[in-house]
Enzyme design. Sequence first.
Site, PDB file in Angstrom:
ATOM      1  N   ARG A 189       7.781  11.502  10.885  1.00  0.00           N
ATOM      2  CA  ARG A 189       6.382  11.041  10.821  1.00  0.00           C
ATOM      3  C   ARG A 189       5.670  11.303  12.148  1.00  0.00           C
ATOM      4  O   ARG A 189       4.495  11.691  12.168  1.00  0.00           O
ATOM      5  CB  ARG A 189       6.318   9.553  10.441  1.00  0.00           C
ATOM      6  CG  ARG A 189       4.900   9.095  10.144  1.00  0.00           C
ATOM      7  CD  ARG A 189       4.844   7.695   9.565  1.00  0.00           C
ATOM      8  NE  ARG A 189       5.291   6.689  10.522  1.00  0.00           N
ATOM      9  CZ  ARG A 189       5.440   5.392  10.224  1.00  0.00           C
ATOM     10  NH1 ARG A 189       5.196   4.953   9.002  1.00  0.00           N
ATOM     11  NH2 ARG A 189       5.841   4.544  11.146  1.00  0.00           N
ATOM     12  N   LYS A 239      -0.446   8.361  12.741  1.00  0.00           N
ATOM     13  CA  LYS A 239      -0.206   7.157  13.536  1.00  0.00           C
ATOM     14  C   LYS A 239      -0.632   7.490  14.963  1.00  0.00           C
ATOM     15  O   LYS A 239       0.181   7.837  15.811  1.00  0.00           O
ATOM     16  CB  LYS A 239       1.268   6.769  13.445  1.00  0.00           C
ATOM     17  CG  LYS A 239       1.517   5.319  13.783  1.00  0.00           C
ATOM     18  CD  LYS A 239       2.882   4.883  13.320  1.00  0.00           C
ATOM     19  CE  LYS A 239       3.289   3.590  13.962  1.00  0.00           C
ATOM     20  NZ  LYS A 239       2.382   2.472  13.770  1.00  0.00           N
ATOM     21  N   GLU A 282      -4.593  -1.465   3.375  1.00  0.00           N
ATOM     22  CA  GLU A 282      -3.397  -2.005   4.043  1.00  0.00           C
ATOM     23  C   GLU A 282      -3.796  -3.034   5.086  1.00  0.00           C
ATOM     24  O   GLU A 282      -4.981  -3.218   5.368  1.00  0.00           O
ATOM     25  CB  GLU A 282      -2.604  -0.873   4.686  1.00  0.00           C
ATOM     26  CG  GLU A 282      -3.386  -0.129   5.768  1.00  0.00           C
ATOM     27  CD  GLU A 282      -2.599   1.009   6.412  1.00  0.00           C
ATOM     28  OE1 GLU A 282      -1.363   0.966   6.410  1.00  0.00           O
ATOM     29  OE2 GLU A 282      -3.244   1.933   6.926  1.00  0.00           O
TER      30      GLU A 282
HETATM   31  N1  PMP Z   1       0.270   0.428   8.339  1.00  0.00           N
HETATM   32  C1  PMP Z   1      -0.086   0.503   9.624  1.00  0.00           C
HETATM   33  C2  PMP Z   1      -1.513   0.691   9.973  1.00  0.00           C
HETATM   34  C3  PMP Z   1       0.895   0.393  10.632  1.00  0.00           C
HETATM   35  O1  PMP Z   1       0.554   0.466  11.916  1.00  0.00           O
HETATM   36  C4  PMP Z   1       2.245   0.194  10.261  1.00  0.00           C
HETATM   37  C5  PMP Z   1       3.295   0.022  11.315  1.00  0.00           C
HETATM   38  N2  PMP Z   1       3.733   1.216  11.843  1.00  0.00           N
HETATM   39  C6  PMP Z   1       2.561   0.139   8.895  1.00  0.00           C
HETATM   40  C7  PMP Z   1       1.550   0.256   7.963  1.00  0.00           C
HETATM   41  C8  PMP Z   1       3.971  -0.035   8.438  1.00  0.00           C
HETATM   42  O2  PMP Z   1       4.693   1.130   8.649  1.00  0.00           O
HETATM   43  P1  PMP Z   1       6.256   1.115   8.944  1.00  0.00           P
HETATM   44  O3  PMP Z   1       6.895   0.423   7.787  1.00  0.00           O
HETATM   45  O4  PMP Z   1       6.636   2.542   9.031  1.00  0.00           O
HETATM   46  O5  PMP Z   1       6.445   0.354  10.202  1.00  0.00           O
END
Ligand code: PMP
Length: 289
Positions: free
Chosen positions: A50, A149, A182
Site C-alpha cells: 500500500r 495514505k 469512513e
Molecule cells: N481509514 C483511514 C483514513 C485511515 O487512516 C486508516 C488507518 N491507516 C484506516 C482507514 C484503517 O486502515 P488500516 O486497517 O490499514 O489501518
Amino acid sequence: MKIYMNGKLVPERAAKVSVFDHGLLYGDGVFEGIRSYNGRVFMLDEHIDRLYRSAKAIGLEIPMTKRGMARAVVKTCKANKTMDGYIRLVVTRGVGTLGLNPYLCKRPQIIIIAANIQLYPKKLYSEGLRIVTVGTVRNLPEAVNPGIKSLNYLNNILAKIEAINNGVMEAVMLNGQGSVAEATGDNIFVVKGNQLLTPPVHAGILEGITRNVVMDLAAREGYNVSETTMSRYDLYTADEVFLTGTAAEVIGVVDIDNRKIGDGTPGKVTRGLERHFRKFAKSTGTPIE
Ligand code: PMP
C-alpha cells in the site's frame, strides 16, 4: 529509541528533518501505520504494497526495493525490541525549495519509528464508542484520492476536530454523494442480521488492511459480507456498527449522532470478530528475530 533514517539507525534526538522537507512544507509524502504482535510484524507485505501504491499515485519513487523496506522495518523493530508495538513508516518527498515543485526535491526521506504500543483503553471495547457524522466531506477521489495514505491528513483532522467539539472521540465522514465513507483513521462496518456491510473502495475510502482481514475472517465465519453504498439511515438502523483499523483493531460503536445503535452496547458479532481478529493477528506475521 532508535529511529531508522535513510538507511541508518540513529538515536531519537538525532532523528531530525530539514525545515525544507516537502513533507513538512506541503504534506508531500506517504506513510503507513503497522502493528507488531508477539514479535511478529502483522501484514507487513500488505502495508508495504500500500505504501508503494500511495507513492506511485503521487509520483514519488521510493529509492529502495520493497524487500529492502521490509528488512528495514524488521531491523528497526529488532533494534528497539518492539515485540508488541506500533510502527510508523514515513516517506517524504525530501528536501526541496520553498516552491511547490517536487522535481526539485533530490531524494525522498525514509523514516521508520518502532514505538511501544498505546492501546485504546480496554473499557472502550467493552463499552463501545460514541461517534458523530460530520460536515467535513471525505476528500473527493477526483481530487486527492483517499486511497492514497498521504502525509496530508487535514481532511481527517478537520473531521476529528468536529467530533471532539461535539464531545466524542471519533467522526464518520460522508463522501461527495452523501454516502458513508469512513472514520478519521478507521473503516466502518454495519451488521444487519447475518449481513456484514462496509462501503466499497470507490465510495472514497482508504482500503484498510484491517478491513480486508475482517472481511475474510467474517466470510469464513459464515457471515454474508458485502461492499455496499450506505447512507446514514443504514447506520442508524443497524443491529451493530464497528470500526476497524491497525491501532483500534475491531471496536464497537454504540451511539451515532446521539442515536443508540442496537441495544447501546457492543454487539455479539462485533465482540466475536474482535476476538477472532486478535487471535489471528497474534498467530501470523513476519518474525522480528
Ligand atoms: N481509514 C483511514 C483514513 C485511515 O487512516 C486508516 C488507518 N491507516 C484506516 C482507514 C484503517 O486502515 P488500516 O486497517 O490499514 O489501518
